[in-house]
Design a protein around this motif. Structure first.
Motif, PDB file in Angstrom:
ATOM      1  N   LYS A 197      -4.329  12.568  10.212  1.00  0.00           N
ATOM      2  CA  LYS A 197      -4.107  13.189  11.514  1.00  0.00           C
ATOM      3  C   LYS A 197      -3.892  14.696  11.395  1.00  0.00           C
ATOM      4  O   LYS A 197      -3.817  15.399  12.402  1.00  0.00           O
ATOM      5  CB  LYS A 197      -2.899  12.541  12.190  1.00  0.00           C
ATOM      6  N   ILE A 249     -11.840   6.422   1.753  1.00  0.00           N
ATOM      7  CA  ILE A 249     -11.063   6.676   2.967  1.00  0.00           C
ATOM      8  C   ILE A 249     -11.376   5.622   4.029  1.00  0.00           C
ATOM      9  O   ILE A 249     -12.535   5.394   4.369  1.00  0.00           O
ATOM     10  CB  ILE A 249     -11.350   8.087   3.516  1.00  0.00           C
ATOM     11  N   ILE A 250     -10.339   4.994   4.514  1.00  0.00           N
ATOM     12  CA  ILE A 250     -10.470   4.002   5.580  1.00  0.00           C
ATOM     13  C   ILE A 250     -10.257   4.671   6.942  1.00  0.00           C
ATOM     14  O   ILE A 250     -10.965   4.395   7.909  1.00  0.00           O
ATOM     15  CB  ILE A 250      -9.445   2.864   5.393  1.00  0.00           C
ATOM     16  N   LYS A 251      -9.281   5.559   6.997  1.00  0.00           N
ATOM     17  CA  LYS A 251      -8.971   6.275   8.232  1.00  0.00           C
ATOM     18  C   LYS A 251      -8.595   7.708   7.862  1.00  0.00           C
ATOM     19  O   LYS A 251      -7.751   7.927   6.992  1.00  0.00           O
ATOM     20  CB  LYS A 251      -7.798   5.593   8.965  1.00  0.00           C
ATOM     21  N   LYS A 252      -9.227   8.677   8.511  1.00  0.00           N
ATOM     22  CA  LYS A 252      -8.937  10.070   8.209  1.00  0.00           C
ATOM     23  C   LYS A 252      -7.519  10.431   8.652  1.00  0.00           C
ATOM     24  O   LYS A 252      -6.972   9.839   9.580  1.00  0.00           O
ATOM     25  CB  LYS A 252      -9.938  10.987   8.909  1.00  0.00           C
ATOM     26  N   GLU A 299      -4.296  -0.623  -0.780  1.00  0.00           N
ATOM     27  CA  GLU A 299      -4.567  -0.045   0.524  1.00  0.00           C
ATOM     28  C   GLU A 299      -3.313   0.754   0.872  1.00  0.00           C
ATOM     29  O   GLU A 299      -2.222   0.196   0.988  1.00  0.00           O
ATOM     30  CB  GLU A 299      -4.834  -1.120   1.575  1.00  0.00           C
ATOM     31  N   GLU A 357      -3.531   9.796   6.544  1.00  0.00           N
ATOM     32  CA  GLU A 357      -4.737   9.186   5.980  1.00  0.00           C
ATOM     33  C   GLU A 357      -4.433   7.777   5.471  1.00  0.00           C
ATOM     34  O   GLU A 357      -3.353   7.500   4.946  1.00  0.00           O
ATOM     35  CB  GLU A 357      -5.267  10.044   4.832  1.00  0.00           C
ATOM     36  N   LYS A 358      -5.415   6.896   5.624  1.00  0.00           N
ATOM     37  CA  LYS A 358      -5.339   5.550   5.065  1.00  0.00           C
ATOM     38  C   LYS A 358      -6.532   5.369   4.143  1.00  0.00           C
ATOM     39  O   LYS A 358      -7.665   5.724   4.503  1.00  0.00           O
ATOM     40  CB  LYS A 358      -5.369   4.509   6.186  1.00  0.00           C
ATOM     41  N   GLU A 363      -1.352   3.958   3.104  1.00  0.00           N
ATOM     42  CA  GLU A 363      -1.317   4.858   4.259  1.00  0.00           C
ATOM     43  C   GLU A 363      -0.167   5.835   4.080  1.00  0.00           C
ATOM     44  O   GLU A 363       0.970   5.442   3.800  1.00  0.00           O
ATOM     45  CB  GLU A 363      -1.150   4.085   5.559  1.00  0.00           C
TER      46      GLU A 363
END
Length: 228
Positions: A122, A117-120, A217, A186-187, A219
């Motif tokens: 929302k 996970i790069i970005k959780k 990668e 998520e990303k 998103e």
């Protein structure tokens, strides 16, 4: 079967099982229940002592009421019900074993991707199988060569998210399976094994060689009807 007497049993001309079988064929249901001889023959014979069977035969010979008349169909019906129940139990056990084998096969199968996970996300919501998702992605080989992207390879105003029904086989398996684990927004970096990507054939026209491991990668857009 032929009649079984107390003397036959005492002289061991007949076995416990044969004596019980005789009683089950000729005694009333109530008598068998009182003597605890009602049920599956093999189980009853195994759990009954000789004294118990002898006492039952003695009681049967001395009590005319214990004898099943033509009108007494309860025993036959009850025994048939017992057999039917046993068949259902056997079928249920068989189905459970088959289901356990299937579960084991699924459990033993190696998962063909890893996710970082790069970005959780929302939200805490995940897409369901068959739902339409919108995805931004960049795909590259292990040496860093980018082979496809809807983020990098177009002008910003021309960019469009890739939309498809997830989990339905419209994309490679690694994508289908990995996206179902992501939350909206998520990303993540997803590394996909060859078997869950393009396998032995690869996709030479896109620069993907046979048995290539792919790194994406990705998103996952938040649908407008969910909000954040």
């Amino acid at each position: 079967m032929a009649a079984v007497t107390v003397d036959d049993f005492k002289s061991e001309k007949v076995s416990k099982k044969e004596a019980i079988a005789f009683l089950q064929e000729n005694a009333t249901v109530q008598f068998l229940k009182d003597q605890k001889l009602f049920g599956k023959l093999q189980a009853i014979a195994k759990g009954s002592s000789k004294d118990k069977v002898l006492n039952a035969l003695t009681a049967f010979e001395s009590d005319p009421v214990a004898r099943k008349g033509d009108e007494d169909a309860d025993l036959a019906e009850a025994l048939e019900q017992t057999k039917a129940l046993k068949i259902k139990e056997d079928e249920a056990k068989k189905n459970q074993k088959e289901a356990a084998k299937e579960d084991a096969a699924v459990t033993d199968e190696k998962v063909g991707f890893t996710k970082k996970i790069i970005k959780k996300g929302k939200t805490h919501m995940k897409p369901e199988k068959g739902s339409v998702v919108s995805v931004w992605y960049t795909g590259q080989l292990e040496d860093g060569t980018v082979f496809d992207s809807n983020v990098e390879n177009s002008r910003k105003k021309d960019r469009k998210a890739l939309k498809f029904k997830v989990g339905t086989g419209l994309v490679i398996r690694g994508w289908d399976e990995a996206l179902l684990t992501m939350t909206y927004g998520e990303k993540a970096e997803i590394t996909i094994d060859p078997d869950w990507a393009y396998g032995k054939k690869g996709m030479p026209n896109a620069g993907i060689q046979p048995n290539a491991t792919l790194i994406f990668e990705v998103e996952l857009e938040v649908p407008a009807n969910i909000g954040v």
